[in-house]
Design an enzyme around this catalytic site. Structure first.
Site, mmCIF file in Angstrom:
data_model
loop_
_atom_site.group_PDB
_atom_site.id
_atom_site.type_symbol
_atom_site.label_atom_id
_atom_site.label_comp_id
_atom_site.label_asym_id
_atom_site.label_seq_id
_atom_site.Cartn_x
_atom_site.Cartn_y
_atom_site.Cartn_z
ATOM 1 N N SER A 7 -7.627 -15.026 -1.914
ATOM 2 C CA SER A 7 -7.974 -13.769 -2.201
ATOM 3 C C SER A 7 -9.459 -13.582 -2.719
ATOM 4 C CB SER A 7 -7.079 -13.267 -3.336
ATOM 5 O OG SER A 7 -7.357 -11.899 -3.883
ATOM 6 N N HIS A 54 0.928 -1.192 0.004
ATOM 7 C CA HIS A 54 -0.301 0.072 -0.093
ATOM 8 C C HIS A 54 0.811 1.254 0.033
ATOM 9 C CE1 HIS A 54 -2.776 3.033 1.951
ATOM 10 N NE2 HIS A 54 -3.745 2.388 0.882
#
Length: 451
Positions: free
Chosen positions: A373, A170
């Site tokens: 995921s 991130h």
């Protein structure tokens, strides 16, 4: 048959070959209305209080309808919009609740929700395998604040440490390195988005004389990849780093509510040598305001603890004053859902993720879904209005859909129908597919070279 289309030709076709989008009129109307009715106006003496409130209420109601419409097309961002149950807490908005200071310390500020906060933290501590008397934590204003606190902890414990984080991390990680003026090594990633531990090894060996502060991603921002914690620890040990020479922070903003509920997944737990973890509360849980949870080891926190006389408590957090409503909302939804309800949400999202991935592949569209995921990556649509309409996140030649609990099969079918119709416009009858092997791996690329 699909044919290879270079990135440049792909983008050029988007500019030159695209027919008008169905969304053009909608966008034009939005541009015309931008700012209308939203300027802050001083009360008009000729307008009575009742009329003024009615006018303001009308604006808010119209905005509510706008939000309701946009939620129906909310696919690209990791936030759960099943939020109706929170309406039961609306009466709390009449109170200004501030959880200033340490959640485990009382103060002379009486309007706080620290009992709720500790209840939430205890739940997360159990989920992450750390005893009540061994952990410390607090409810943050979001994942970035949790990362700020976790990396700060690592830096304070290892002042000369280097931050290692993958290129798929991130953006807050690189911002944190700048803010704290830390040396930062960006580690390469595999096509899946996982940290490349061979590159980590090479960079650790170059910097053997300095401690390592490692950021582990549990669900990368774009590809939803989960780094291999056990392999990272093994790599550190192979490079000669003892336990007192490294600190591991886990950024679990996206998958912190997914991986713990997967029976076959590798365990992420404080029984392993991690120092802290940050999890978002507004993503999978769907808290209607940005928030999160930071957990760390209790023995570390004294290094950041400062007694503040005028609030009559200890400050151990990044924010100081903190939203006192967030812990109540988190406490409420955890009691509503429970572990069983969260397991069901995770299973539903995994099934819907595989459904979307399979439908895209069947249609000859480049796509990828990592194990563990709920993020489906596919080729970027060459139409900015299509992207805006479905609120997709894009990176280079890729776009993604994040399957949150509010995303239904009906929403996905609507999206797929729209996408396939638009592809006839974008690419014509040949249905040219861009080359994405470098981005998502050869096994996921369906261009003529790799199909």
């Amino acid at each position: 048959m699909a044919a290879q289309l270079s990135a440049n030709n792909f983008n050029q076709k988007a500019i030159n070959g695209e027919e008008p989008s169905d969304y053009d009129d909608h966008q034009a109307m939005a541009e015309e209305k931008k700012g209308e009715g939203f300027a802050v106006e001083e009360p008009n003496n000729e307008e009575c209080a009742v009329e003024r409130v009615d006018r303001l209420s009308k604006t808010v109601t119209e905005f509510q309808e706008h939000l309701r419409e946009r939620v129906s097309y909310y696919l690209g961002y990791p936030a759960n919009h099943n939020c109706e149950h929170y309406l039961a807490l609306s009466t709390l908005l009449q109170f200004n609740i501030n959880n200033v200071g340490d959640p485990f310390k009382e103060s002379d500020h009486g309007l706080h929700s620290k009992k709720f906060e500790v209840g939430v933290l205890d739940w997360f501590a159990q989920l992450w395998g750390i005893d009540k008397d061994e952990y410390w934590g607090y409810v943050t204003n979001g994942g970035t604040e949790g990362n700020l606190h976790g990396i700060l902890m690592g830096r304070e414990l290892l002042p000369n440490g280097i931050l290692y984080t993958s290129q798929e991390s991130h953006y807050s990680m690189f911002k944190i390195a700048r803010m704290y003026r830390m040396d930062c090594e960006t580690i390469a990633s595999l096509a899946t988005g996982k940290m490349d531990c061979n590159d980590l090894r090479d960079k650790l060996l170059i910097n053997k004389d300095r401690p390592a502060i490692i950021n582990i991603n549990i669900g990368t921002t774009f590809k939803g990849a989960t780094d291999d914690l056990d392999l990272v620890v093994q790599t550190l040990e192979d490079c000669g780093f003892s336990r007192d020479q490294f600190y591991i922070h886990c950024d679990a903003a996206i998958s912190g509510f997914v991986v713990p509920f997967l029976k076959q997944a590798p365990k992420f737990t404080f029984k392993k040598p991690i120092g802290s973890v940050s999890i978002s509360g507004h993503k999978f849980l769907g808290c209607p305001m940005p928030c999160g949870v930071l957990l760390t080891r209790k023995r570390y926190i004294d290094i950041l603890s400062t007694s503040i006389e005028y609030i009559a408590t200890v400050d151990t957090t990044i924010a100081g004053s903190r939203n006192g409503h967030s812990p109540i909302f988190l406490w409420y939804v955890l009691n509503i859902k429970g572990q069983k309800g969260l397991e069901e949400d995770v299973e539903k999202c995994l099934i819907n993720s595989r459904y979307l991935r399979d439908r895209l592949k069947k249609a000859g569209i480049n796509s990828m879904l990592n194990e563990m995921s709920i993020t489906v990556v596919f080729e970027r649509p060459p139409d900015s209005e299509f992207i805006r309409h479905w609120q997709l996140q894009c990176l280079g030649n890729m776009a993604h859909v994040v399957i949150m609990p509010h995303v239904t099969v009906e929403m996905l079918d609507h999206f797929l129908y729209d996408l396939l119709q638009k592809r006839n416009i974008w690419y014509g009858k040949l249905q040219l597919a861009p080359l994405l092997a470098k981005d998502i791996g050869i096994c996921n690329c369906v261009c003529s070279v790799h199909a």
